[in-house]
Write a protein that holds these residues in place. Sequence first.
Motif, PDB file in Angstrom:
ATOM      1  N   TYR A 123      -0.423   2.014  -0.383  1.00 11.81           N
ATOM      2  CA  TYR A 123       0.714   2.530  -0.412  1.00 11.81           C
ATOM      3  C   TYR A 123       1.831   1.714  -0.147  1.00 11.81           C
ATOM      4  N   TYR A 124       2.939   1.774  -1.133  1.00  9.19           N
ATOM      5  CA  TYR A 124       4.130   1.219  -0.530  1.00  9.19           C
ATOM      6  C   TYR A 124       5.285   2.123  -0.540  1.00  9.19           C
ATOM      7  N   GLU A 125       5.850   2.181   0.471  1.00 13.33           N
ATOM      8  CA  GLU A 125       7.330   3.078   0.593  1.00 13.33           C
ATOM      9  C   GLU A 125       8.402   1.992   0.339  1.00 13.33           C
ATOM     10  N   VAL A 126       9.133   2.154  -0.792  1.00 13.19           N
ATOM     11  CA  VAL A 126      10.058   1.299  -1.217  1.00 13.19           C
ATOM     12  C   VAL A 126      11.269   1.779  -1.750  1.00 13.19           C
ATOM     13  N   ASN A 127      12.458   1.429  -0.940  1.00 16.47           N
ATOM     14  CA  ASN A 127      13.827   1.736  -1.244  1.00 16.47           C
ATOM     15  C   ASN A 127      14.523   0.413  -1.800  1.00 16.47           C
ATOM     16  N   ASN A 128      15.798   0.638  -2.037  1.00 20.54           N
ATOM     17  CA  ASN A 128      16.506  -0.468  -2.705  1.00 20.54           C
ATOM     18  C   ASN A 128      16.630  -1.693  -1.969  1.00 20.54           C
ATOM     19  N   ASP A 129      16.235  -1.691  -0.575  1.00 19.95           N
ATOM     20  CA  ASP A 129      16.487  -3.034   0.286  1.00 19.95           C
ATOM     21  C   ASP A 129      15.061  -3.238   0.726  1.00 19.95           C
ATOM     22  N   SER A 130      14.126  -2.466   0.944  1.00 21.28           N
ATOM     23  CA  SER A 130      12.936  -2.737   1.740  1.00 21.28           C
ATOM     24  C   SER A 130      11.776  -2.027   1.449  1.00 21.28           C
ATOM     25  N   TRP A 131      10.483  -2.405   2.054  1.00 20.05           N
ATOM     26  CA  TRP A 131       9.191  -1.753   1.806  1.00 20.05           C
ATOM     27  C   TRP A 131       8.460  -1.778   2.889  1.00 20.05           C
ATOM     28  N   VAL A 132       7.486  -0.664   3.062  1.00 15.30           N
ATOM     29  CA  VAL A 132       6.712  -0.598   4.237  1.00 15.30           C
ATOM     30  C   VAL A 132       5.327  -0.336   3.648  1.00 15.30           C
ATOM     31  N   LYS A 133       4.279  -0.983   4.057  1.00 16.73           N
ATOM     32  CA  LYS A 133       2.901  -0.889   3.398  1.00 16.73           C
ATOM     33  C   LYS A 133       2.029  -0.077   4.488  1.00 16.73           C
ATOM     34  N   TYR A 134       1.013   0.877   3.656  1.00 13.02           N
ATOM     35  CA  TYR A 134       0.190   1.684   4.343  1.00 13.02           C
ATOM     36  C   TYR A 134      -1.211   1.178   3.644  1.00 13.02           C
ATOM     37  N   ASP A 135      -1.907   0.552   4.613  1.00 13.23           N
ATOM     38  CA  ASP A 135      -3.296  -0.155   3.974  1.00 13.23           C
ATOM     39  C   ASP A 135      -4.224   1.099   4.053  1.00 13.23           C
ATOM     40  N   VAL A 136      -4.654   1.605   2.906  1.00 12.02           N
ATOM     41  CA  VAL A 136      -5.627   2.595   2.716  1.00 12.02           C
ATOM     42  C   VAL A 136      -6.947   2.181   3.399  1.00 12.02           C
ATOM     43  N   ASN A 137      -7.442   0.849   3.235  1.00  8.51           N
ATOM     44  CA  ASN A 137      -8.587   0.333   3.879  1.00  8.51           C
ATOM     45  C   ASN A 137      -8.347   0.574   5.233  1.00  8.51           C
ATOM     46  N   GLU A 138      -7.366   0.696   6.063  1.00  8.96           N
ATOM     47  CA  GLU A 138      -7.520   0.822   7.518  1.00  8.96           C
ATOM     48  C   GLU A 138      -7.374   2.248   7.711  1.00  8.96           C
ATOM     49  N   SER A 139      -7.236   3.415   6.984  1.00  8.52           N
ATOM     50  CA  SER A 139      -6.922   4.581   7.368  1.00  8.52           C
ATOM     51  C   SER A 139      -8.488   5.198   7.933  1.00  8.52           C
ATOM     52  N   GLU A 140      -8.374   5.788   8.741  1.00  2.38           N
ATOM     53  CA  GLU A 140      -9.679   6.586   9.359  1.00  2.38           C
ATOM     54  C   GLU A 140     -10.501   7.175   8.518  1.00  2.38           C
ATOM     55  N   SER A 141      -9.889   7.895   7.494  1.00  2.00           N
ATOM     56  CA  SER A 141     -10.535   8.953   6.598  1.00  2.00           C
ATOM     57  C   SER A 141     -10.934   8.070   5.509  1.00  2.00           C
ATOM     58  N   GLY A 142     -10.315   6.952   5.237  1.00  2.00           N
ATOM     59  CA  GLY A 142     -10.695   6.092   3.896  1.00  2.00           C
ATOM     60  C   GLY A 142     -10.011   6.612   2.895  1.00  2.00           C
ATOM     61  N   TYR A 143      -8.914   7.555   2.813  1.00  2.00           N
ATOM     62  CA  TYR A 143      -8.136   7.936   1.871  1.00  2.00           C
ATOM     63  C   TYR A 143      -6.933   8.135   2.311  1.00  2.00           C
ATOM     64  N   ARG A 144      -5.992   8.221   1.275  1.00  2.00           N
ATOM     65  CA  ARG A 144      -4.611   8.609   1.508  1.00  2.00           C
ATOM     66  C   ARG A 144      -3.909   9.625   0.397  1.00  2.00           C
ATOM     67  N   VAL A 145      -3.219  10.706   0.993  1.00  2.00           N
ATOM     68  CA  VAL A 145      -2.506  11.368   0.057  1.00  2.00           C
ATOM     69  C   VAL A 145      -1.072  11.399  -0.081  1.00  2.00           C
ATOM     70  N   VAL A 146      -0.655  11.265  -0.914  1.00  5.03           N
ATOM     71  CA  VAL A 146       1.043  11.089  -1.139  1.00  5.03           C
ATOM     72  C   VAL A 146       1.529  11.948  -2.254  1.00  5.03           C
ATOM     73  N   THR A 147       2.773  12.917  -1.961  1.00  9.19           N
ATOM     74  CA  THR A 147       3.366  13.437  -3.015  1.00  9.19           C
ATOM     75  C   THR A 147       4.866  12.865  -2.925  1.00  9.19           C
ATOM     76  N   ASN A 148       5.902  13.688  -2.696  1.00 10.18           N
ATOM     77  CA  ASN A 148       7.138  13.337  -3.027  1.00 10.18           C
ATOM     78  C   ASN A 148       7.901  13.198  -1.791  1.00 10.18           C
ATOM     79  N   PHE A 149       7.434  12.701  -0.734  1.00 13.21           N
ATOM     80  CA  PHE A 149       8.337  12.174   0.106  1.00 13.21           C
ATOM     81  C   PHE A 149       7.634  10.963   0.834  1.00 13.21           C
ATOM     82  N   SER A 150       8.185  10.113   1.798  1.00 21.12           N
ATOM     83  CA  SER A 150       7.717   9.040   2.288  1.00 21.12           C
ATOM     84  C   SER A 150       7.726   9.178   3.929  1.00 21.12           C
TER      85      SER A 150
END
Length: 414
Positions: A150-177
């Motif tokens: 997943y990538y949280e992206v705004n007008n100037d920057s981005w931050v990566k969340y690697d799902v492969n590195e998460s302990e559970s092996g998955y990630r849930v995302v809705t409408n907030f960063s």
Amino acid sequence: MKKFILTAALLAAAVPSFCCTSVIISGRVTSDGRPLMLKHRDTDEMNNRVEHFKGPVYSFIGLVNSPSQGGEVWTGLNEAGFAIMNTASYNIKDDPVPSSQMDREGQVMYRALGECATVVEFEALLDALARPIGVEANFGVIDAAGGAAYYEVNNDSWVKYDVNESESGYRVVTNFSFRGRREDVKGYERYQTASAIMAELRSSPKVWNSLSHSDLFNSLSRSYRNSVTGLDYAKDWKVLSRRTSFTGVGIDQDFIPRKITSASIVIEGVAAGESPALSVMWTILGYPACSVAIPLVCCASDYLPSYVKASGEEGNAEICSLALQIKKDFVFTFSLSNGKRYLRLDNILKGTGETPPLLRCCTRAEKKIDSSFYELHRRLAGGDMQPQEFLQEYSRLCGIFFETYKESFSAFML
């Protein structure tokens, strides 16, 4: 009166028009090594369709609004096995860029699908985009090389969340960063519900070891569970129905499927070493309880079935139009006063003397569709069928899939 109208307008503007629920499951934790990516789309444009595009590097298929004039998609898969989706975020914009220069997420995804094969290339694209980018969003990406992020992206920057590195092996995302302002978080109730459902799926080895697109659709996109009230209408139906005051009607509040749900998609990627041609974009057009998942494949040429593409003068997809009509006639049937806030859960979960439960119709049709498609898919994966032979047989089956849908929902097609 003027003050009342202004207040109502401000309140309406404060409610997000673009809201979605999403999940990425790493191939690291699935039994077959194939990642899964769910995009449950909520928007104010109910007519959605899928189209085939030829990008500068890769051909791709993508979900679009029917009125779209091109140049944007809202989830997609390309021939290299690269897939992308987004959810709107409302808490990471930190600049005065006006709204007229925002909401360009669809354009970013359109470009990414035409140019990128991996998460690394997508990151390079994010760096190369002119600033301000015109987005406030969470992008989800999987690729044929095992990438899942997943990538949280705004007008100037981005931050990566690697799902492969998460302990559970998955990630849930809705409408907030997650790095954003807490006071501007949206979609937290759906996040809680989806997180609880995923944790339950993960805790059951029998379910998790055979996890499929169907499990995600049926557990999430067709869930009538509310994390705030603690009610799960599907599980609690028998108890609720014993109450003499229970009418079978529910309030459309903070379920994952909502009146503004226009589509739900699960992209099934490939395991390491598999051909990107084995990627599948399982697509439900319309309200998930009134439609079925159609397996869509991507290659250089257009093999999409006609009923998911533009047809007629209005350019709507035939299967989406049918699903929207069922939704209007049997789910959101109330119109007076605050009627739009209520839905006929009895028609969805229980059925009546004249019609079966809508969810049973979904299950019945999808079992037939899944069985036929996966038999063909396994032959391609095992090398027992050449790609062109696969595509010819796939085209034939797609016509049967549509007839299967209409047959299963025939009691609702007035």
